[in-house]
Design a protein around this motif. Structure first.
Motif, short mmCIF file in Angstrom:
data_model
loop_
_atom_site.label_atom_id
_atom_site.label_comp_id
_atom_site.label_asym_id
_atom_site.label_seq_id
_atom_site.Cartn_x
_atom_site.Cartn_y
_atom_site.Cartn_z
N GLY A 171 0.78 -1.23 0.00
CA GLY A 171 0.00 0.00 0.00
C GLY A 171 0.82 1.28 0.00
N PRO A 172 1.74 1.48 0.97
CA PRO A 172 2.53 2.71 0.97
C PRO A 172 3.40 2.86 -0.28
N LEU A 173 3.96 1.75 -0.76
CA LEU A 173 4.75 1.82 -1.98
C LEU A 173 3.89 2.29 -3.15
N LEU A 174 2.69 1.72 -3.26
CA LEU A 174 1.78 2.08 -4.35
C LEU A 174 1.32 3.52 -4.22
N ALA A 175 0.94 3.92 -2.98
CA ALA A 175 0.48 5.29 -2.77
C ALA A 175 1.57 6.31 -3.08
N THR A 176 2.79 6.04 -2.63
CA THR A 176 3.90 6.95 -2.88
C THR A 176 4.20 7.05 -4.37
N ALA A 177 4.23 5.89 -5.03
CA ALA A 177 4.53 5.89 -6.47
C ALA A 177 3.47 6.68 -7.25
N LEU A 178 2.20 6.47 -6.91
CA LEU A 178 1.12 7.15 -7.62
C LEU A 178 1.16 8.66 -7.37
N CYS A 179 1.38 9.05 -6.10
CA CYS A 179 1.33 10.47 -5.75
C CYS A 179 2.56 11.24 -6.23
N THR A 180 3.71 10.58 -6.33
CA THR A 180 4.93 11.29 -6.72
C THR A 180 5.23 11.17 -8.21
N ALA A 181 4.85 10.04 -8.82
CA ALA A 181 5.19 9.82 -10.23
C ALA A 181 4.03 10.08 -11.18
N VAL A 182 2.80 10.00 -10.71
CA VAL A 182 1.64 10.20 -11.58
C VAL A 182 0.98 11.54 -11.30
N ASP A 183 0.37 11.64 -10.11
CA ASP A 183 -0.32 12.89 -9.73
C ASP A 183 -0.56 12.84 -8.23
N PRO A 184 -0.49 13.96 -7.53
CA PRO A 184 -0.72 13.94 -6.08
C PRO A 184 -2.07 13.37 -5.68
N ALA A 185 -3.05 13.43 -6.59
CA ALA A 185 -4.38 12.90 -6.27
C ALA A 185 -4.54 11.44 -6.65
N ALA A 186 -3.56 10.87 -7.36
CA ALA A 186 -3.72 9.51 -7.90
C ALA A 186 -3.86 8.47 -6.80
N GLY A 187 -3.17 8.67 -5.67
CA GLY A 187 -3.24 7.69 -4.58
C GLY A 187 -4.63 7.58 -4.01
N LEU A 188 -5.26 8.71 -3.72
CA LEU A 188 -6.58 8.69 -3.10
C LEU A 188 -7.65 8.22 -4.08
#
Length: 430
Positions: A171-188
C-alpha cells in the motif's frame, strides 16, 4: 476424504498447526482472496491523504490534521459497524459502507485539488473515515466460524497479521509511487476505486459470513465486547501500536523530503512493514507454550524499546534498520492481542471486539499523525519520531498495571466457547 481437527486435550497436544493446514480449511479461499483485495486500500488511505493535502497546502501539520480526522471518525464508527455486522450480517453493512466511502474519498480529493478551506476538507474526511470497510475484523470473524476453538486459531491470527502487513508493504509503496510519479491525487483516487471493487467482491461471499439468525445463546451473543475488561486493556495497547504507524508515516515522509528523496518514503515504510510481516510469519509457525498475556507483555516491552530509538536515527540506512526492528516487534503484539479476543469475548460479539481493536489502532494513528505533523513543522526533521516512543511507553505502563485482566476466568471461557467447544472442524481434503 475430509480430515478434522477436534478441540480435545489429546488432539491439542499432538497437533502441529501450520499455514498449510490452515489454508486447507474448507471454503477459506472463497473469503481470503476477495478479503485481501478489499483491505488493500486501507493501507493507502492515510498516506495518500497526507501526500495530497501536503502538496496542496504546503503544510504537514494541515495534512496530518485532515488525515487524523479520517482516523478519528473511523475509530469512532468502526465498533458500531462491527456490532451491526454481528446482528444483521456483514453484507448488509459492507455494501452501503463501500459506496459511501468511495463517494466521500472522491469528494475529499476534489476539494483538496480546488483549494477548499480546511473546514471543507474536514467535512469530507469524516465520512471517508467513518465508512472505511472493516474487512480485516470480518475475515477474522469468518475464521472463528470455520475453526471454532481448534489449535489453528492462533495460526489464523498470525496469518491475518501477515496479510495485513503484506498490504502495508504494498500500500505505501503504491500510494507513494502514484502520488509522486503520476499525480498527487492519484493515490486517493486509486484507493477509492479499489475499495469499491474489492469491497463489493468480498460482500458477495455470503456463504462464509457468520450466522445472524437467533440462536440458543442469543442473550450472550449480543453482549457488548466493550464490557469485557480485557478488551479495554487491549484497546489501550493497540492505541500505542497505532501511534507507531501514524508517527512513522508522517515522520518518514518529512525525513525523505528533507533529504531530497521523497520516493524513498515508500521504501522505508515498506521495510518497516516487511519486518512486521516476517515476524508475523514466524509467530504463526511456532507452537507457543507461554500464556498469551505473558507473550503480550514481553513483546510490547520490546516494541517500546525499539520505538524509543527511532528519533536518534540520522541516516536513511540506520532509519531503515531501526524501522525493520520496530516492525518485527509489532506483529507479536498484534497477533497475541487478537488471539486473546477468542478467549475473552463471546462469539456473537467478536466482530465488534475486533473492530474496537482496529479502531484503537486507527485512533492512535490519527493522534500520532496530528502530533507528528505539528512536531515536524515546528521542530526539527525527525521530531515526529518522538510520538511512537511516547505512545508505546504509556501503553506499556498501562499493560503492566492491568495485565491480570487479560486472563479469562473459567466462567468467561465457558460463555465464550459455548456448547460447540468439542465439535470437530473440517479443514480440507487429503
Amino acid at each position: 476424504m475430509a480430515s478434522t481437527v477436534t478441540t480435545s486435550k489429546d488432539s491439542a497436544a499432538t497437533s502441529r498447526p501450520g499455514y498449510g493446514r490452515l489454508l486447507r480449511t474448507r471454503g477459506a479461499w472463497t473469503f481470503l482472496l476477495p478479503g485481501f483485495a478489499a483491505r488493500q486500500p486501507f493501507a493507502m488511505l492515510t498516506l495518500s491523504i497526507v501526500l495530497l493535502v501536503q502538496h496542496t497546502t504546503g503544510s504537514y501539520g494541515v495534512a496530518g490534521a485532515v488525515a487524523a480526522a479520517t482516523g478519528v471518525s473511523m475509530a469512532v464508527f468502526a465498533p458500531y459497524s462491527g456490532r451491526l455486522a454481528d446482528r444483521y450480517g456483514q453484507r448488509a453493512v459492507l455494501v452501503p459502507g463501500v459506496l459511501l466511502h468511495t463517494l466521500s474519498g472522491l469528494a475529499l480529493t476534489a476539494l483538496a485539488l480546488n483549494g477548499a478551506p480546511l473546514w471543507a476538507l474536514f467535512a469530507a474526511a469524516v465520512p471517508t473515515g467513518a465508512s472505511v470497510p472493516q474487512v480485516g475484523p470480518m475475515v477474522r470473524a469468518r475464521w472463528g466460524v470455520k475453526l471454532k476453538n481448534s489449535p489453528l486459531m492462533t495460526t489464523a491470527a498470525a496469518f491475518e497479521s501477515v496479510t495485513d502487513e503484506l498490504t502495508f508493504v504494498v500500500g505505501p509503496l503504491l500510494a507513494t509511487a502514484l502520488c509522486t510519479a503520476v499525480d498527487p491525487a492519484a493515490g486517493l483516487v486509486t484507493e477509492a476505486g479499489l475499495t469499491l471493487v474489492g469491497g463489493l467482491l468480498f460482500a458477495a461471499q455470503k456463504g462464509t459470513q457468520p450466522e445472524v439468525a437467533a440462536r440458543e445463546h442469543a442473550r450472550v451473543e449480543h453482549v457488548s465486547a466493550l464490557r469485557v475488561p480485557g478488551v479495554r486493556v487491549l484497546i489501550v495497547t493497540f492505541l500505542g501500536i497505532g501511534s507507531v504507524f501514524g508517527g512513522m508515516q508522517v515522520s518518514l515522509a518529512a525525513y525523505t523530503e528533507s533529504i531530497g528523496e521523497p520516493g524513498l518514503n515508500g521504501v522505508l515504510y515498506g521495510v518497516f512493514a516487511a519486518g512486521n510481516m516476517l515476524s508475523g510469519i514466524a509467530c504463526g509457525a511456532i507452537a507457543w507454550k507461554a500464556a498469551p498475556e505473558r507473550r503480550l507483555v514481553i513483546g510490547y516491552a520490546a516494541l517500546a524499546v525499539t520505538a524509543s530509538a527511532l528519533w536518534t536515527a540520522h541516516s536513511a540506512l540506520l532509519l531503515g534498520g531501526l524501522g525493520l526492528l520496530v516492525g518485527m516487534c509489532i506483529a507479536p503484539a498484534l497477533i497475541t492481542g487478537y488471539t486473546l479476543v477468542d478467549d475473552l469475548v463471546p462469539a456473537g460479539a467478536r466482530t465488534e471486539a475486533f473492530t474496537w481493536l482496529t479502531g484503537a489502532v486507527a485512533l492512535g494513528q490519527a493522534a500520532a499523525v496530528t502530533v507528528s505533523g505539528q512536531l515536524e513543522d515546528r521542530l526539527w526533521s525527525g521530531a515526529g519520531f518522538l510520538v511512537p516512543m511516547g505512545g508505546t511507553v504509556l501503553a506499556l505502563v498501562t499493560l503492566l498495571a492491568l495485565r491480570s485482566r487479560l486472563v479469562p476466568s473459567r466462567a468467561t471461557r465457558e460463555i465464550t466457547r459455548g456448547a460447540t467447544r468439542h465439535d470437530p472442524v473440517e479443514i480440507g481434503e487429503k
